[in-house]
Design an enzyme around this catalytic site. Sequence first.
Site, mmCIF file in Angstrom:
data_model
loop_
_atom_site.group_PDB
_atom_site.id
_atom_site.type_symbol
_atom_site.label_atom_id
_atom_site.label_comp_id
_atom_site.label_asym_id
_atom_site.label_seq_id
_atom_site.Cartn_x
_atom_site.Cartn_y
_atom_site.Cartn_z
ATOM 1 N N TYR A 1 3.847 6.636 1.751
ATOM 2 C CA TYR A 1 5.219 6.405 0.244
ATOM 3 C C TYR A 1 4.502 8.163 -0.199
ATOM 4 C CZ TYR A 1 6.986 2.125 1.812
ATOM 5 O OH TYR A 1 7.331 1.342 2.212
ATOM 6 N N PRO B 1 0.998 -1.749 0.380
ATOM 7 C CA PRO B 1 0.114 0.310 0.331
ATOM 8 C C PRO B 1 1.173 1.247 -0.096
ATOM 9 C CG PRO B 1 -0.819 -1.807 1.521
ATOM 10 C CD PRO B 1 0.575 -2.392 0.983
ATOM 11 N N CYS B 2 0.505 2.305 -0.764
ATOM 12 C CA CYS B 2 1.061 3.469 -1.336
ATOM 13 C C CYS B 2 0.823 4.852 -0.242
ATOM 14 C CB CYS B 2 1.153 4.233 -2.677
ATOM 15 S SG CYS B 2 -0.184 4.048 -2.704
ATOM 16 N N GLN B 3 0.223 4.627 1.239
ATOM 17 C CA GLN B 3 -0.071 5.754 1.332
ATOM 18 C C GLN B 3 0.832 6.113 1.939
ATOM 19 O OE1 GLN B 3 -2.052 2.811 1.599
ATOM 20 N NE2 GLN B 3 -4.168 3.125 1.623
#
Length: 408
Positions: A119, A115-117
């Site tokens: 970054y 999950p990219c949140q």
Amino acid sequence: MNVIDLFAGAGGLSEGFRKAGFNILSHVEMDQSASLTLKTREAFYFLKEKDKLHIYEDYLLKKISRDELYSHIPKDILNRVINAEITDETIGGIFKSVDKSIGNQKISVIIGGPPCQAYSLAGRARDPERMLNDPRNYLYKQYIKFLSKYSPEIFVFENVMGILTAQSGEIFQNIKKEMNEAGYEIDYKVLNSKDFGVCQSRKRVILIGWKKELTFSYPNFENIQVAKKTIRNLFEDLPILKAGEAINERDGYTKRSTKYLVADSIRETDWNVLIQHIARPNRELDLNIYRYAVEKWDTEGRKIKYDELPKTWQTQKNTQSFLDRFKVIPYDDVSHTVVAHIAKDGHYYIHPSKEQNRSISVREAARIQSFPDNYYFEDSRTAAYKQIGNAVPPLMAYHLAKNILDKI
């Protein structure tokens, strides 16, 4: 070549790899709605292979329940989808479930992106601690544990651009170092989905790793030849829809599939069941702003700023920043990036037609992401938007997979 898909989401990466000829043996995904979407996609492929797609169509048209659909699918097929969060505490159990799915087969490729949140630039901007203490910063370590256990020849790790600068670049340096220590040469590039034929500008970091003993190098994706497409091409067979309306029916299209839609596997020539063409309802105030935004785009070719709206339309106190809160998707170009925020409101994704005057439907968002029209996103409209916004475009994934396969 057998594949494990980690942090699989709605399955954009695995859809592209499957189309390129890879064999997806296991998906691991923590979100329940996305996991159901993956199971339903497995059901689609099983029934297609058995020439029983009429059962799948009955489900789409709500003639049978999800349980009835799944009753036609062998349990070992559905069990390929593992609905679990990957943590230090759960990873042992997840390994056991994956082992059951793959049996004695060798895993050649691992794909996925945590999950990219933690970054993302937007996530860091919203968090007072700038995501410094977010445990999602270190989910890449779980990914590396899968590399160590299953020892694939190749892996593909996808994430947002912000991963390059998270914690002043220290996170990405550690990722590269630890992947190298796990036995892999790695290389990465920032790739844009529009260069792969997707009707959307979407930049992502694509890191590819390969066993050090392999003769391999990062594919030259710049050689991919794709025709220029526009949103007008993408939407031209979809019926008119007003805010709050929905179409989910056989023969719901306004015309036969086009060469473009067929070429990119968005709508096959024999597919006539239009599903999830659902538009969210909007307040009259929002519809007024949408109409104004489209008018300015049509007449002046520009995007509006929030502070130029009539004062009676401005309900937000902040008129100094985040002024691009309303964006029209242009008919004669590709879309800007579709992200998971579309699940909260559609202000960033206004349909270019003044006649329709709404934000884009679930099916339109899915098409912008290059998902096939026969792809069903489980649970609510909100859950569907979220899954679509978080996904890797399947058409981009297909070109990634095909070029990796060619180099192997």
